[in-house]
Design an enzyme around this catalytic site. Structure first.
Site, PDB file in Angstrom:
ATOM      1  N   HIS A   8       0.837  -1.208   0.000  1.00  0.00           N
ATOM      2  CA  HIS A   8       0.000   0.000   0.000  1.00  0.00           C
ATOM      3  C   HIS A   8       0.875   1.263   0.000  1.00  0.00           C
ATOM      4  CE1 HIS A   8      -3.310  -2.779   0.643  1.00  0.00           C
ATOM      5  NE2 HIS A   8      -2.573  -3.335   1.599  1.00  0.00           N
ATOM      6  N   GLU A  27      -1.895   0.244   8.528  1.00  0.00           N
ATOM      7  CA  GLU A  27      -1.074  -0.770   7.858  1.00  0.00           C
ATOM      8  C   GLU A  27       0.176  -0.151   7.243  1.00  0.00           C
ATOM      9  OE1 GLU A  27      -1.418  -4.381   4.529  1.00  0.00           O
ATOM     10  OE2 GLU A  27      -3.120  -3.034   4.867  1.00  0.00           O
ATOM     11  N   HIS A  41       2.610  -7.209   4.449  1.00  0.00           N
ATOM     12  CA  HIS A  41       1.286  -6.628   4.685  1.00  0.00           C
ATOM     13  C   HIS A  41       0.846  -6.910   6.113  1.00  0.00           C
ATOM     14  CE1 HIS A  41       0.046  -5.639   0.452  1.00  0.00           C
ATOM     15  NE2 HIS A  41       1.107  -6.411   0.222  1.00  0.00           N
ATOM     16  N   GLU A  69       1.496 -11.811   5.559  1.00  0.00           N
ATOM     17  CA  GLU A  69       0.534 -11.071   6.391  1.00  0.00           C
ATOM     18  C   GLU A  69       1.021 -11.203   7.830  1.00  0.00           C
ATOM     19  OE1 GLU A  69      -1.807  -9.166   5.533  1.00  0.00           O
ATOM     20  OE2 GLU A  69      -2.607  -9.774   3.572  1.00  0.00           O
TER      21      GLU A  69
END
Length: 613
Positions: free
Chosen positions: A440, A455, A508, A574
């Protein structure tokens, strides 16, 4: 254009457990058109063999002791490179073929093959060159054109066969053997020294079914001269004997000289005594495997010996040339370099054919009334390409694939191999580039969690700690972003591919519905068809669980854009749930983020050591 493949191996255990002595797998390959470079990696150490083969021109790389764990691959490339093919040549050998487009060739001595380690290789091709050939069309005048290279004085082609002048040097023994299914005959002359104009040379013949003959001199306690006759097809056994006139006589098998020999079997005219037939056209067949001579009436044919310029003449009695006779439109792909027609006398036509190197004149027949067909046979020529030893010997890392300990290059002894195993936290003499991808950024804020936990902030910090840990171990690092700005998925994959990264790891943090704070844990993703991606994911997953007390949601596969569009092993981590009660508290802690980054780095380092970059 870049063609690349990571090849799925049979099971992960084959990668992580000591390998058996049987063939290992081809893990990865890629061809970069801009660099004219093929790179590949194998599961086990390999010493490739390479050669340049013509008709069509292609570089062939054989990988002994290697299996291709998937069907044959055909990938078109572009430019002067037609395609790259991979297949299983035999039970223990994978073959990679880089085929050039018609009309192009390369110098095999300029092909550069480099072994970074016994498992990691590159093949760099020189710039392909356009072949220059003289391509006149057929004409009634039959004017002379450039002649082929003459044979040396020591080698003569006769109507009966071949004669090699040895200047009275009688061999102690003459041995002849078949190779390549009868398409090659090897003659060994024990106690014989070749004339200077023959040793180490290859000459086109295009007679008696022989495309070329190669001469090799083997020196030692007893000199041995070797001859290799390459032909398009198995026509039977050749005979070799020493003649009293001071040379070696090579005779083709009975009937063998009907292929490209001094005289073809005559095709009788089906209507003797009739008016001369008018030849209207001489053309190549669609596949280019026959010369078709068409007339308005029955045709017969005789042949004459090949002349010094390499031409081969077919005589057509009781025939005349039409005033507007049409010849073939010869191109660089044609099997013949020239074709000429001449009215030899009032009722005889001569057709002179100049085959290209590697093309033999075959039999002549009459497929239909008024048509004669002369067969053309292409015979590939082969030249070896030097392959050096790999630059760096393999060291077997703890937990690695282990390899074949019978290979001296991997270990001088089992004891020294054990003593020299690097620890998982060490990387010695590695030249590896890892692309770290903090997810992101910018206009794409990613997930939001408990207490507004972002995040972007979490994964950026984790990525920097991972980068620092790997840089301390000697690994080169690139980040897809080093601050809070937007980078598209396409751009992230493109950056990794363009910089030729060895590994890609995207970082992430997960989210779940606000009413599910009970969902916590890490997930590590890889692309489904990537065996090496799974191997990398397993190492990272293992190191996170070993170093951090965290809920495990396991290894998983996914079709994420950055996993399927990167040309190297790629993993997405993740690191926990921003919405999870346990994970959010931990991910907010800078020290926890440092530990998570270092654990990810540890998994990457462990993979690098096992993969032997």
């Amino acid at each position: 254009m870049v063609s690349y493949r990571w090849l799925l191996l049979g099971c992960l255990g084959a990668l992580l457990a000591p390998a058996p002595a049987e063939a290992g797998g081809l893990m990865y390959w890629r061809f970069e058109q801009s660099k004219q470079q093929l790179t590949f990696r194998t599961e086990e150490g390999v010493q490739p063999k390479a050669q340049l083969i013509t008709n069509p021109t292609r570089v062939v790389i054989d990988l002994p002791g290697t299996k291709l764990e998937r069907p044959t691959v055909n990938d078109p490339v572009g430019g002067a490179i037609r395609e790259v093919r991979l297949g299983q040549y035999d039970e223990q050998t994978t073959r990679i073929v880089v085929e050039l487009k018609s009309g192009y060739t390369i110098d095999p001595e300029k092909v550069q093959i480099r072994g970074y380690t016994p498992r990691r290789w590159s093949v760099t091709l020189p710039e392909p060159q356009k072949r220059e050939v003289s391509l006149p069309s057929a004409s009634p005048s039959g004017s002379s054109d450039a002649t082929a290279n003459r044979l040396p004085a020591s080698l003569q082609v006769t109507q009966q066969g071949l004669f090699l002048n040895l200047n009275g040097n009688s061999p102690d023994e003459v041995n002849i053997s078949r190779a390549q299914g009868g398409k090659r005959f090897d003659v060994a002359l024990k106690g014989t020294q070749l004339p200077e104009d023959l040793a180490g040379q290859t000459f086109p013949i295009n007679r008696h079914g022989v495309a070329e003959i190669r001469f090799l001199q083997q020196d030692g306690a007893t000199a041995i001269a070797r001859l290799q006759l390459t032909q398009a097809a198995d026509r039977g056994a050749w005979q070799a004997s020493y003649s009293e006139v001071g040379g070696l006589v090579l005779l083709p098998p009975p009937g063998g000289n009907t292929g490209s020999g001094a005289s073809l079997e005559a095709v009788e005219r089906s209507a003797p005594g009739a008016e001369p037939a008018t030849i209207q056209s001489v053309q190549l067949s669609g596949p280019g495997d026959r010369i078709l001579i068409r007339a308005d009436g029955p045709l017969g044919a005789q042949s004459s010996a090949r002349d010094d310029s390499g031409g081969y003449t077919i005589t057509l009695p009781q025939a005349q040339l039409d005033a507007s006779v049409q010849g073939p439109n010869l191109t660089e792909d044609s099997p013949i370099a020239r074709l000429q027609l001449r009215q030899q006398d009032s009722d005889t036509v001569a057709v002179r054919v100049g085959p290209k190197p590697g093309v033999s004149i075959g039999d002549i027949d009459r497929p239909r009334e008024g048509t004669l067909a002369l067969k053309l046979e292409r015979t590939p020529t082969r030249r070896s390409i030097a392959v050096p030893e790999p630059e760096r010997l393999i060291q077997v890392a703890e937990g690695g694939s282990g390899g074949n300990n019978t290979q001296q290059q991997r270990s001088n002894s089992a004891q020294s191999s054990q003593a020299n195993k690097p620890k998982p936290s060490e990387v010695i003499e590695q030249n590896v580039l890892v692309m770290l991808d903090p997810g992101h950024g910018g206009k794409d804020p990613g997930g939001r969690g408990i207490g507004g936990l972002s995040e972007i902030d979490v994964v950026g910090d984790i990525a920097k700690h991972a980068a620092r840990k790997m840089q301390q171990a000697g690994i080169s690092i690139r980040l897809t972003r080093d601050d809070n700005y937007f980078v598209s998925l396409e751009r992230r994959a493109e950056m990794a591919n363009r910089q030729d990264a060895d590994l890609f790891v995207s970082i992430h943090a997960n989210t779940m519905a606000a009413n599910r704070p009970d969902v916590n844990g890490i997930e590590v993703y890889h692309y489904d068809s990537s065996g090496t991606g799974k191997w990398l994911a397993k190492n990272i997953h293992q190191q996170i669980l070993r170093n951090i007390d965290v809920t495990d949601r396991g290894l998983q596969t996914a079709n994420f854009y950055v996993l399927r569009n990167t040309a190297m092993p790629a993993v997405l981590v993740e690191t926990g749930f921003l919405t999870g009660r346990q994970d959010a508290r931990r991910l907010k802690d800078p020290q926890y983020r440092r530990r998570m980054g270092e654990a990810i780095a540890q998994g990457i380092l462990q993979y690098v050591q096992q993969a032997d970059f």
